[in-house]
Design an enzyme around this catalytic site. Structure first.
Site, short mmCIF file in Angstrom:
data_model
loop_
_atom_site.label_atom_id
_atom_site.label_comp_id
_atom_site.label_asym_id
_atom_site.label_seq_id
_atom_site.Cartn_x
_atom_site.Cartn_y
_atom_site.Cartn_z
N TYR A 148 0.86 -1.20 0.00
CA TYR A 148 0.00 0.00 0.00
C TYR A 148 0.89 1.24 0.00
O TYR A 148 1.80 1.33 0.82
CB TYR A 148 -0.89 0.01 1.25
CG TYR A 148 -2.33 0.13 0.83
CD1 TYR A 148 -2.82 1.34 0.33
CD2 TYR A 148 -3.18 -0.96 0.86
CE1 TYR A 148 -4.13 1.43 -0.11
CE2 TYR A 148 -4.48 -0.86 0.43
CZ TYR A 148 -4.96 0.32 -0.06
OH TYR A 148 -6.23 0.42 -0.50
N GLU A 152 -0.14 4.96 -0.55
CA GLU A 152 -0.83 6.23 -0.78
C GLU A 152 0.15 7.39 -0.70
O GLU A 152 0.98 7.44 0.21
CB GLU A 152 -1.93 6.43 0.27
CG GLU A 152 -3.13 5.56 0.03
CD GLU A 152 -4.17 5.71 1.12
OE1 GLU A 152 -3.93 6.44 2.09
OE2 GLU A 152 -5.24 5.09 0.98
N ASP A 176 -6.09 13.12 -25.48
CA ASP A 176 -6.21 11.76 -24.95
C ASP A 176 -5.62 10.83 -26.00
O ASP A 176 -6.23 10.57 -27.04
CB ASP A 176 -7.69 11.46 -24.70
CG ASP A 176 -7.90 10.04 -24.19
OD1 ASP A 176 -6.97 9.22 -24.27
OD2 ASP A 176 -9.02 9.75 -23.71
N LYS A 187 -3.07 -1.09 -24.65
CA LYS A 187 -3.27 -0.85 -26.09
C LYS A 187 -1.93 -0.88 -26.81
O LYS A 187 -1.09 -1.73 -26.53
CB LYS A 187 -4.02 0.46 -26.32
CG LYS A 187 -5.32 0.53 -25.51
CD LYS A 187 -6.25 1.61 -25.94
CE LYS A 187 -7.23 1.93 -24.85
NZ LYS A 187 -8.57 2.14 -25.19
N ARG A 233 -2.56 -2.88 -17.93
CA ARG A 233 -3.72 -1.98 -17.99
C ARG A 233 -3.49 -0.89 -16.95
O ARG A 233 -3.21 -1.17 -15.79
CB ARG A 233 -4.99 -2.76 -17.69
CG ARG A 233 -5.17 -3.92 -18.64
CD ARG A 233 -6.54 -4.47 -18.54
NE ARG A 233 -7.47 -3.57 -19.19
CZ ARG A 233 -7.94 -3.74 -20.43
NH1 ARG A 233 -7.56 -4.77 -21.14
NH2 ARG A 233 -8.79 -2.89 -20.94
C1 LIG Z 1 -9.44 7.42 -26.14
C2 LIG Z 1 -9.67 6.64 -24.88
N1 LIG Z 1 -9.59 7.26 -23.71
C3 LIG Z 1 -9.78 6.62 -22.55
C4 LIG Z 1 -10.04 5.28 -22.52
C5 LIG Z 1 -10.34 4.64 -21.20
O1 LIG Z 1 -9.47 3.68 -20.83
P1 LIG Z 1 -9.88 2.57 -19.75
O2 LIG Z 1 -10.79 1.64 -20.47
O3 LIG Z 1 -8.55 2.00 -19.43
O4 LIG Z 1 -10.51 3.27 -18.61
C6 LIG Z 1 -10.10 4.57 -23.73
C7 LIG Z 1 -10.40 3.12 -23.72
O5 LIG Z 1 -10.97 2.57 -24.59
C8 LIG Z 1 -9.92 5.27 -24.94
O6 LIG Z 1 -9.98 4.66 -26.12
#
Ligand SMILES: Cc1ncc(COP(=O)(O)O)c(C=O)c1O
Length: 440
Positions: free
Chosen positions: A55, A57, A200, A229, A235
């Site tokens: 843990y 934090e 993003d 990805k 993840r």
């Molecule tokens: C562009 C984009 N942002 C955020 C996410 C969110 O990721 P997570 O599924 O790991 O929460 C995804 C997942 O598909 C995504 O494609």
């Protein structure tokens, strides 16, 4: 066999059996879901280290619990590697995943009710970019933008909308856009309307590392990402960016950490929205970032794009209609309306034949989200297996044959599905395309 599952087998044969079945399926299928990949054995092992027991934090040097000397080092390692790889001035590696990374950005930079503009869900945006029912539209005022009828983004149109909406946050990035993002154009719009710009890059992180997609970091206030990805990490989530002062802060106050974006993001993640970080996930991310810094990763990213182009060409040759007419990145969005086959049904038939894809809405889709007209595919996972243009030609042929074997929702020639299935098993079982961490 799957590496390192012996203890699970002895302790819990039921869970073991499910894990083996999943591994076998991942090895036998042609995986074309563009958000999926295969993490390396090193990343998978790092996820199982004793960091899973800790843990932690807080942040390095500022934790609530004792015993953090190795945790601090592994987190700092991941942070330094992330900063170097993406050319960022700060990185936070604690988000549990991509969605919490985005939530942290909202929490850090906005007040509830602030206007936000992200790519609409049906147009290829993510849930966290302002989709109905998501926190991003429940607690903020969402004004989604969409692409043109042909699926291409139109930056003049986005600008016109931004001038009307005056968003506090403008989001670039999506889940189903097959073309390059012009981050410089988005930054110009954000500057003009006084918005923060978030890129993003969950889907395209690896392409940016491999320099086959424009780099958002110089243009954006904040960059968020998943760590799985294309990046092939565990993840998880990541927030990156420049060390800028918040907008509207006086000169005198601008130097205070809490008035700077990194300080705001750190506080948004903990104590704002999360508790203890998943340190094993952070250790595995450190490993994945090391892997992604090597020259063979850049070659991988370039091959992902070459494969996507080759696959797109093969599909066009077989009469498939591709949104925007093709791809510049790792994904392809197929509009199946001209074939008279529903996208959701084609995704199922592809799966029965041994190909994993996902149903997806297409621009101006007349159908409801669970019965969309399109199918989304991508090349990250097959490229990790070492497949190249020649294999993409086979995949395009299988798509054509399967579509020709259907009429509407019906499979009128089931023998074609069986034949494609056995051809795929021959390819995936040949030993020529191994899967990291899985050895059957
Ligand atoms: C562009 C984009 N942002 C955020 C996410 C969110 O990721 P997570 O599924 O790991 O929460 C995804 C997942 O598909 C995504 O494609």
């Amino acid at each position: 066999m799957v590496f390192g599952f012996e203890h699970v087998r002895r302790m819990d044969p039921v869970a073991y059996d499910l894990a083996v079945k999943e591994a076998r399926k991942q090895s036998e299928q042609i995986r074309l879901i563009p958000s999926e990949n295969y993490a390396s054995s090193a990343v998978l092992e790092a996820l199982s280290t004793s960091f899973a027991n800790k843990y932690s934090e807080g942040y390095a040097g500022r934790r609530y619990y004792e015993g953090q000397e190795f945790v601090d080092q592994v987190e700092l390692l991941a942070i330094e590697r992330a900063k170097k790889l993406f050319g960022a001035e700060y990185a936070n590696v604690q988000p549990y995943s991509g969605s919490p990374a985005n939530l942290a950005v909202y929490f850090a930079l906005l007040q509830p009710g602030d206007p936000v503009m992200g790519l609409g869900l049906p147009a290829g945006g993510h849930l966290t970019h302002g989709a109905r029912l998501n926190f991003s539209s429940v607690y903020y005022q969402s004004h989604p933008y969409v692409g043109r009828e042909d699926g291409w983004l139109d930056y003049d149109q986005i600008r016109d909308q931004a001038l009307k909406v005056r968003p506090r946050l403008l989001i670039a990035g999506g889940t189903a856009y097959p073309r390059l993002w012009d981050f410089a154009a988005m930054a110009e719009i954000a500057r003009e309307v006084g918005a923060y710009l978030l890129a993003d890059i969950a889907h395209i992180n690896g392409l940016i590392i491999g320099k086959v997609h424009p780099d958002p970091v110089p243009h954006c206030d904040v960059v968020s990402s998943t760590t799985h990805k294309l990046l092939r990490g565990p993840r998880g989530g990541l927030v990156l960016g420049k060390d800028r002062a918040l907008q509207g802060v006086s000169e005198a106050d601008a130097l205070k950490r809490i008035n700077r974006i990194p300080g705001r993001i750190d506080r948004a993640i903990i104590p704002g929205i999360q508790g203890g970080p998943h340190v094993n996930q952070i250790a595995a991310l450190a490993v994945a970032l090391e892997e992604a810094s090597r020259p063979d990763y850049a070659a991988y990213a370039a091959q992902v794009v070459k494969n996507a182009r080759a696959l797109a060409e093969g599909l066009l040759d077989r009469g498939f209609d591709l949104v925007t007419g093709g791809t510049d990145n790792h994904l392809i969005l197929i509009d199946l309306r001209n074939k008279g086959i529903p996208g959701w049904r084609f995704a199922r038939v592809l799966y029965e034949a041994g190909i994993e894809a996902n149903m997806n809405s297409v621009p101006n889709d007349p159908n409801p989200p669970l019965k969309p007209a399109g199918v989304r595919i991508g090349t990250p996972a097959v490229t990790t297996r070492g497949m190249k243009e020649a294999e993409m030609a086979h995949i395009a042929r299988w798509f054509g044959e399967l579509a020709d074997a259907m009429s509407g929702e019906e499979v009128v020639r089931p023998e074609v599905v069986d034949r494609v299935r056995s051809e795929i098993l021959e390819v995936t079982g040949s030993g020529r395309f191994p899967v990291p961490g899985i050895d059957f």
